[in-house]
Design a protein around this motif. Sequence first.
Motif, short mmCIF file in Angstrom:
data_model
loop_
_atom_site.label_atom_id
_atom_site.label_comp_id
_atom_site.label_asym_id
_atom_site.label_seq_id
_atom_site.Cartn_x
_atom_site.Cartn_y
_atom_site.Cartn_z
N TYR A 105 86.09 38.92 60.14
CA TYR A 105 86.11 38.83 61.60
C TYR A 105 87.48 38.41 62.12
N ASP A 106 88.25 37.66 61.33
CA ASP A 106 89.55 37.19 61.77
C ASP A 106 90.69 38.08 61.29
N GLY A 107 90.36 39.29 60.80
CA GLY A 107 91.38 40.25 60.40
C GLY A 107 91.90 40.07 58.99
N ARG A 108 91.30 39.18 58.20
CA ARG A 108 91.77 38.95 56.84
C ARG A 108 91.27 40.05 55.92
N ASP A 109 92.17 40.62 55.11
CA ASP A 109 91.77 41.64 54.14
C ASP A 109 91.18 40.97 52.91
N VAL A 110 90.11 41.56 52.39
CA VAL A 110 89.42 41.04 51.22
C VAL A 110 89.30 42.17 50.21
N GLY A 111 89.66 41.93 48.98
CA GLY A 111 89.58 42.97 47.95
C GLY A 111 88.18 43.17 47.45
N ALA A 112 87.81 44.44 47.22
CA ALA A 112 86.52 44.78 46.63
C ALA A 112 86.69 45.00 45.13
N THR A 113 85.87 44.36 44.32
CA THR A 113 85.97 44.49 42.87
C THR A 113 84.93 45.44 42.29
N ALA A 114 83.80 45.60 42.95
CA ALA A 114 82.74 46.48 42.46
C ALA A 114 81.78 46.79 43.58
N ALA A 115 81.13 47.96 43.50
CA ALA A 115 80.12 48.34 44.47
C ALA A 115 78.94 48.96 43.74
N SER A 116 77.73 48.58 44.15
CA SER A 116 76.51 49.11 43.54
C SER A 116 75.59 49.59 44.65
N THR A 117 74.88 50.68 44.38
CA THR A 117 73.99 51.24 45.38
C THR A 117 72.56 51.27 44.86
N ALA A 118 71.62 51.18 45.79
CA ALA A 118 70.20 51.22 45.44
C ALA A 118 69.71 52.66 45.46
N GLY A 119 68.80 52.98 44.58
CA GLY A 119 68.25 54.32 44.55
C GLY A 119 67.09 54.49 45.51
N LEU A 120 66.40 53.41 45.84
CA LEU A 120 65.19 53.52 46.65
C LEU A 120 65.48 53.45 48.14
N ALA A 121 66.25 52.46 48.55
CA ALA A 121 66.55 52.26 49.96
C ALA A 121 68.04 52.49 50.20
N ASP A 122 68.40 52.64 51.47
CA ASP A 122 69.81 52.84 51.84
C ASP A 122 70.49 51.47 51.89
N LEU A 123 70.69 50.89 50.70
CA LEU A 123 71.30 49.58 50.57
C LEU A 123 72.37 49.61 49.49
N MET A 229 64.70 43.95 46.44
CA MET A 229 65.70 44.69 45.68
C MET A 229 66.78 43.76 45.13
N LEU A 230 67.12 42.71 45.85
CA LEU A 230 68.07 41.74 45.32
C LEU A 230 67.50 40.99 44.12
N ASP A 231 66.17 40.85 44.07
CA ASP A 231 65.53 40.16 42.95
C ASP A 231 65.34 41.06 41.73
N ASP A 232 65.57 42.37 41.89
CA ASP A 232 65.36 43.34 40.82
C ASP A 232 66.71 43.79 40.27
N GLU A 233 67.09 43.34 39.10
CA GLU A 233 68.39 43.66 38.53
C GLU A 233 68.58 45.16 38.30
N SER A 234 67.48 45.89 38.14
CA SER A 234 67.57 47.33 37.88
C SER A 234 67.63 48.17 39.15
N ALA A 235 67.54 47.53 40.31
CA ALA A 235 67.47 48.27 41.56
C ALA A 235 68.80 48.90 41.96
N PHE A 236 69.92 48.34 41.47
CA PHE A 236 71.25 48.80 41.87
C PHE A 236 72.01 49.33 40.66
#
Length: 243
Positions: A105-123, A229-236
């Motif tokens: 919100y204050d314009g600070r850049d933050v690096g992304a190290t990894a991204a995971s997607t869910a197969g069931l929902a758009d998350l 989905m956050l509780d399911d390690e296999s969801a992402f």
Amino acid sequence: MTRPRLRAFSGLALLASLTGCAVLPAMPAPVPSSVIPSRAPAPAPTSSGNLSPDGFDSAQRMAVRIRNIGCGSVSTGSGFAIDANTLVTNRHVVADSSALQLSTYDGRDVGATAASTAGLADLAIVRTAEPLPAAPELADADPAPGDAVTVVGYPLGQRLTITTGAVLGATTDPLNVNLGEVLVTDAPVEPGSSGSAVLDTDGRVVGVVYAKDAEGHSFVVPVSTLRAMLDDESAFTDAPTCT
């Protein structure tokens, strides 16, 4: 509820072509003529919290703008922290990227190290190299029809904004038929709002915006689905990248 004509959106898909992924185009100046903002832009956020007229003082601190650099396009979306180094957004916001650019919100850049997607929902989940400013509480239960909600995000890839509305009800998810029911609200959203947190009157997250229809209704993955989905390690699984 009749099945709406619905479209998912990750934000401003730039029409400028890229020669590979090394050269980044500038952010667009004009808003596409096909997009009509539902509300006037909110005041620019400041440290005094002028973005929080409804009492959500932490809302501006946990919201994250996401810029998806693809191999031929650039799009923007929103997300929100759930702990110091993890944020939640939509699958379609982070998929098919060469790189993800995150800013707070204050314009600070933050690096992304990894991204995971869910197969069931758009998350999706994105891990960050640097700590995020703040994380909200997830509500224990989904909101009921008539409950007031606030959406916090970056519509059109621009300034941090809030919109308010109410839960209209639930409907079968028209984009992910196996998911089950999603929430429908009248809180205005725009391209770029995908991945925004939906908050209740106590500032707790009750869902995640992922789409809108032609009548201006916003569609929300409920917090019960997010929690499951956050509780399911296999969801992402690892987010798909562009080639």
